[in-house]
Write a protein that holds these residues in place. Structure first.
Motif, short mmCIF file in Angstrom:
data_model
loop_
_atom_site.label_atom_id
_atom_site.label_comp_id
_atom_site.label_asym_id
_atom_site.label_seq_id
_atom_site.Cartn_x
_atom_site.Cartn_y
_atom_site.Cartn_z
N GLN A 167 0.82 -1.21 0.00
CA GLN A 167 0.00 0.00 0.00
C GLN A 167 0.85 1.26 0.00
O GLN A 167 0.32 2.38 -0.13
CB GLN A 167 -0.93 0.02 1.22
N ASP A 168 2.16 1.11 0.11
CA ASP A 168 3.06 2.26 0.13
C ASP A 168 3.45 2.69 -1.28
O ASP A 168 3.42 1.89 -2.22
CB ASP A 168 4.34 1.93 0.90
N LEU A 169 3.82 3.94 -1.40
CA LEU A 169 4.43 4.46 -2.62
C LEU A 169 5.84 4.91 -2.29
O LEU A 169 6.10 5.39 -1.18
CB LEU A 169 3.64 5.65 -3.18
N TRP A 170 6.75 4.74 -3.24
CA TRP A 170 8.11 5.22 -2.96
C TRP A 170 8.80 5.62 -4.26
O TRP A 170 8.50 5.08 -5.33
CB TRP A 170 8.93 4.16 -2.22
N ILE A 171 9.68 6.59 -4.13
CA ILE A 171 10.52 7.02 -5.25
C ILE A 171 11.96 7.12 -4.73
O ILE A 171 12.20 7.62 -3.63
CB ILE A 171 10.08 8.34 -5.88
N PRO A 172 12.92 6.63 -5.52
CA PRO A 172 14.31 6.63 -5.06
C PRO A 172 15.04 7.91 -5.40
O PRO A 172 14.60 8.70 -6.25
CB PRO A 172 14.91 5.46 -5.85
N LYS A 173 16.15 8.11 -4.73
CA LYS A 173 17.12 9.07 -5.23
C LYS A 173 17.74 8.49 -6.51
O LYS A 173 17.83 7.28 -6.66
CB LYS A 173 18.23 9.32 -4.20
N ARG A 174 18.14 9.37 -7.40
CA ARG A 174 18.86 8.92 -8.58
C ARG A 174 20.36 9.04 -8.31
O ARG A 174 20.79 9.75 -7.39
CB ARG A 174 18.47 9.75 -9.81
N TYR A 175 21.16 8.34 -9.12
CA TYR A 175 22.60 8.33 -8.92
C TYR A 175 23.32 8.91 -10.14
O TYR A 175 22.83 8.79 -11.28
CB TYR A 175 23.10 6.90 -8.67
N ARG A 176 24.46 9.49 -9.89
CA ARG A 176 25.23 10.13 -10.95
C ARG A 176 26.69 9.72 -10.86
O ARG A 176 27.26 9.66 -9.76
CB ARG A 176 25.12 11.65 -10.83
N SER A 177 27.30 9.42 -12.00
CA SER A 177 28.72 9.13 -12.07
C SER A 177 29.49 10.44 -12.04
O SER A 177 29.33 11.28 -12.94
CB SER A 177 29.05 8.35 -13.35
N GLU A 188 21.90 0.16 -14.72
CA GLU A 188 23.31 0.19 -14.32
C GLU A 188 23.45 0.06 -12.81
O GLU A 188 24.33 -0.63 -12.30
CB GLU A 188 23.95 1.50 -14.79
N VAL A 189 22.58 0.74 -12.08
CA VAL A 189 22.65 0.69 -10.62
C VAL A 189 22.27 -0.70 -10.12
O VAL A 189 22.96 -1.29 -9.28
CB VAL A 189 21.74 1.76 -10.00
N LEU A 190 21.17 -1.24 -10.63
CA LEU A 190 20.66 -2.51 -10.12
C LEU A 190 21.54 -3.70 -10.47
O LEU A 190 21.45 -4.75 -9.84
CB LEU A 190 19.24 -2.74 -10.64
N ARG A 191 22.42 -3.53 -11.46
CA ARG A 191 23.35 -4.60 -11.83
C ARG A 191 24.72 -4.44 -11.19
O ARG A 191 25.66 -5.16 -11.53
CB ARG A 191 23.50 -4.64 -13.35
N SER A 192 24.85 -3.50 -10.27
CA SER A 192 26.14 -3.23 -9.64
C SER A 192 26.00 -3.22 -8.12
O SER A 192 24.89 -3.16 -7.59
CB SER A 192 26.68 -1.88 -10.12
N PRO A 193 27.13 -3.27 -7.41
CA PRO A 193 27.06 -3.22 -5.93
C PRO A 193 26.45 -1.95 -5.39
O PRO A 193 26.02 -1.92 -4.23
CB PRO A 193 28.53 -3.35 -5.52
N VAL A 194 26.39 -0.89 -6.20
CA VAL A 194 25.82 0.38 -5.75
C VAL A 194 24.39 0.20 -5.26
O VAL A 194 23.91 0.92 -4.39
CB VAL A 194 25.87 1.42 -6.90
N ARG A 195 23.69 -0.80 -5.79
CA ARG A 195 22.29 -1.01 -5.46
C ARG A 195 22.05 -1.18 -3.96
O ARG A 195 20.97 -0.91 -3.45
CB ARG A 195 21.74 -2.24 -6.19
N TYR A 203 29.65 5.22 -1.48
CA TYR A 203 29.31 5.99 -2.68
C TYR A 203 30.49 6.85 -3.12
O TYR A 203 30.85 6.91 -4.30
CB TYR A 203 28.10 6.88 -2.41
N GLN A 204 31.10 7.53 -2.16
CA GLN A 204 32.22 8.42 -2.48
C GLN A 204 33.39 7.65 -3.08
O GLN A 204 33.99 8.09 -4.07
CB GLN A 204 32.66 9.16 -1.22
N ALA A 205 33.72 6.49 -2.53
CA ALA A 205 34.83 5.69 -3.03
C ALA A 205 34.56 5.17 -4.44
O ALA A 205 35.50 4.95 -5.22
CB ALA A 205 35.11 4.52 -2.09
N SER A 206 33.31 4.98 -4.78
CA SER A 206 32.94 4.48 -6.11
C SER A 206 32.68 5.60 -7.11
O SER A 206 32.31 5.33 -8.25
CB SER A 206 31.70 3.59 -6.01
N GLY A 207 32.84 6.84 -6.67
CA GLY A 207 32.62 7.97 -7.57
C GLY A 207 31.16 8.16 -7.95
O GLY A 207 30.84 8.58 -9.06
N VAL A 208 30.28 7.85 -7.01
CA VAL A 208 28.84 7.97 -7.27
C VAL A 208 28.25 9.02 -6.34
O VAL A 208 28.45 8.99 -5.12
CB VAL A 208 28.12 6.62 -7.04
N ALA A 209 27.53 9.96 -6.93
CA ALA A 209 26.80 10.96 -6.16
C ALA A 209 25.31 10.67 -6.25
O ALA A 209 24.85 10.04 -7.21
CB ALA A 209 27.09 12.37 -6.70
#
Length: 231
Positions: A167-177, A188-195, A203-209
């Protein structure tokens, strides 16, 4: 690990729904309701008014968890969503603690995070008695969940998971290289450890904002789907 634990949570929720027939795990007693309504009157909320609980995570309450700053969001971006609730006749009660940025003065909006009436009991009551909870990836949405209260969870991260209840709704933050200066696709996110990253340093070590939801996205999500604000 987290990637094994979270799918287990969803499986437990499905089984719980089967066993309980959709009934919530906890319910507010008549005494709880009366006590809570008395507190609402003290805050200036009319007797029969409906309200939405708002919680936008900031880092002041648990500074020792600074590595969870990726879950924080900017309260000012939620003001159009708050106004949408007010425009439909609802009230908004902002949860939190006094370390949070104060809200501007708005009609039918209670900045309870800065109220002298704050208490642990009242925090739980608001989560359990609200029309729905408008929140982030933070604890109050779990409290609303066990009371069977719908949640609109915004700025959700890590992106690989989501709300527990159907019954919940949700929206994620997006990620940027940061290196490539481009937004990452969901695939790309869901196929990587970033997920499933659980620390800001990961995040910082992987260069993801991360990119927060816009005020317009927050307002639209607040008005969307089965959680329509029409009374």
């Amino acid at each position: 690990g987290r990637m094994k634990m979270m799918p287990g949570v969803y499986a437990v929720h499905r089984r719980y729904q089967e066993l309980m027939g959709g009934r919530p795990l906890l319910q507010l007693s008549a005494r709880d309701q009366a006590r809570g309504r008395q507190a609402l009157r003290a805050l200036g909320v009319p007797e029969r008014a409906w309200f939405v609980a708002l919680h936008v995570r900031e880092g002041g309450y648990l500074p020792q968890l600074a590595y969870h700053s990726y879950r924080d969001a900017e309260i000012a971006n939620y003001l159009p969503a708050v106004q949408a609730i007010v425009d439909r006749g609802g009230w908004v009660i902002r949860l939190g603690d006094p370390t949070m940025k104060p809200l501007p003065r708005m009609e039918r909006v209670i900045d309870y995070a800065h109220s002298p009436l704050r208490s642990d009991w009242l925090d739980v009551f608001f989560c359990g008695a609200c029309r729905f909870l408008l929140g982030t990836t933070s604890g109050p949405n779990i409290v609303s969940y066990v009371f069977g209260v719908p949640c609109v969870i915004t700025n959700f991260t890590p992106l690989g998971y989501g709300a527990i209840s159907q019954q919940d709704l949700w929206i994620p933050k997006r990620y940027r290289s940061v290196r490539e200066q481009r937004d990452l696709t969901f695939a790309e996110v869901l196929r990587s450890p970033v997920r499933s990253f659980g620390r800001t340093e990961d995040y910082q070590a992987s260069g993801v904002a991360w990119i927060d939801n816009t005020p317009e996205e927050l307002r639209e999500e607040c008005e969307a789907g089965e959680l329509s604000l029409d009374a």
